[in-house]
Design an enzyme around this catalytic site. Structure first.
Site, PDB file in Angstrom:
ATOM      1  N   HIS A  14       1.266  -0.984  -0.300  1.00 42.21           N
ATOM      2  CA  HIS A  14       0.217  -0.146   0.064  1.00 42.21           C
ATOM      3  C   HIS A  14       0.570   1.394  -0.046  1.00 42.21           C
ATOM      4  CE1 HIS A  14       1.015   1.078   4.041  1.00 42.21           C
ATOM      5  NE2 HIS A  14       0.600  -0.561   3.731  1.00 42.21           N
ATOM      6  N   HIS A 167      -0.034  -5.803   2.788  1.00 43.01           N
ATOM      7  CA  HIS A 167       1.146  -4.669   3.367  1.00 43.01           C
ATOM      8  C   HIS A 167       2.549  -5.595   3.467  1.00 43.01           C
ATOM      9  CE1 HIS A 167      -2.954  -3.173   5.346  1.00 43.01           C
ATOM     10  NE2 HIS A 167      -3.562  -4.480   5.030  1.00 43.01           N
TER      11      HIS A 167
END
Length: 231
Positions: A14, A167
């Site tokens: 991200h 992540h």
């Protein structure tokens, strides 16, 4: 070459989120910063004529920062796939590993009330998805099992080119089987394939092998694991 080895998985971290810069892991479900939004927009520019033009599935974690990165970073891909009847797949299994507030997702009802996430199918975010218990526990055993589940899910999918937004810590478990603190920059995309197909996979781990680096728009901002451990 097996069909699994012909697949391409585009793993993406991200964009910059609030906890990355403040190092405050008490921020619940930390969203993108203004700079993170710019990074996600740059990701769109870098991939709109390449990965977005060829991928046939878009998958994301259900946390705010990954949903926002998906929306801002892959608008052309999302639009094309939705027109083909293939909406964005929101997977709770892709959530970050720690049980800190910044890595704990919001309830489905909270996300559905946010206009930014309008049009996303959040039905996979069951009431236990943000419990950090059981399958989603922040234990080494549970995290490794979840990463293995994720690799096997990706390998079993019929699509050949899959974009995944997740992540930093969990991407390490997906690619290395452990948190080795390998650098994953914000908005970094790497292309992977599978070492072997299901039939030849004796340990059923569905290991990935790197193909190439695709794009990097941000810096190596720390994950919560690195903030806590000082790694």
């Amino acid at each position: 070459m097996s069909k699994a080895a012909e697949k391409r998985i585009y793993l993406t971290r991200h964009a910059e989120a609030e906890h990355n810069v403040t190092e405050d892991w008490t921020i619940r479900d930390a969203p993108l910063t203004a700079r993170g939004r710019e990074q996600a927009a740059a990701l769109n520019e870098a991939t709109k004529d390449t990965v977005q033009a060829t991928a046939d599935l878009l998958v994301t974690s259900g946390l705010k920062r990954t949903l926002q990165t998906t929306i801002l970073g892959f608008p052309a891909l999302r639009k094309r796939l939705e027109a083909e009847g293939k909406p964005v797949v929101v997977l709770p299994q892709l959530q970050e590993v720690n049980d800190l507030p910044c890595d704990t997702g919001s309830d489905r009802e909270v996300l559905e009330a946010d206009p930014e996430f309008a049009g996303l199918d959040l039905s996979s975010l069951t009431p236990d998805w943000n419990s950090k218990q059981g399958f989603y526990a922040a234990t080494e055993t549970a995290i490794r099992a979840r990463a293995r589940w994720m690799r096997r899910w990706l390998r079993a999918r019929p699509e050949q080119r899959i974009v995944v937004v997740s992540h930093g810590d969990f991407l390490r478990y997906i690619t290395k089987g452990e948190n080795n603190h390998e650098a994953w920059a914000n908005v970094e995309m790497r292309e992977y394939t599978f070492a072997v197909g299901e039939d030849g996979d004796k340990d059923e781990e569905a290991w990935l092998v790197p193909v190439k680096s695709v794009v990097q728009e941000g810096e190596d901002e720390p994950t919560s694991s690195e903030q806590v451990s000082g790694a």
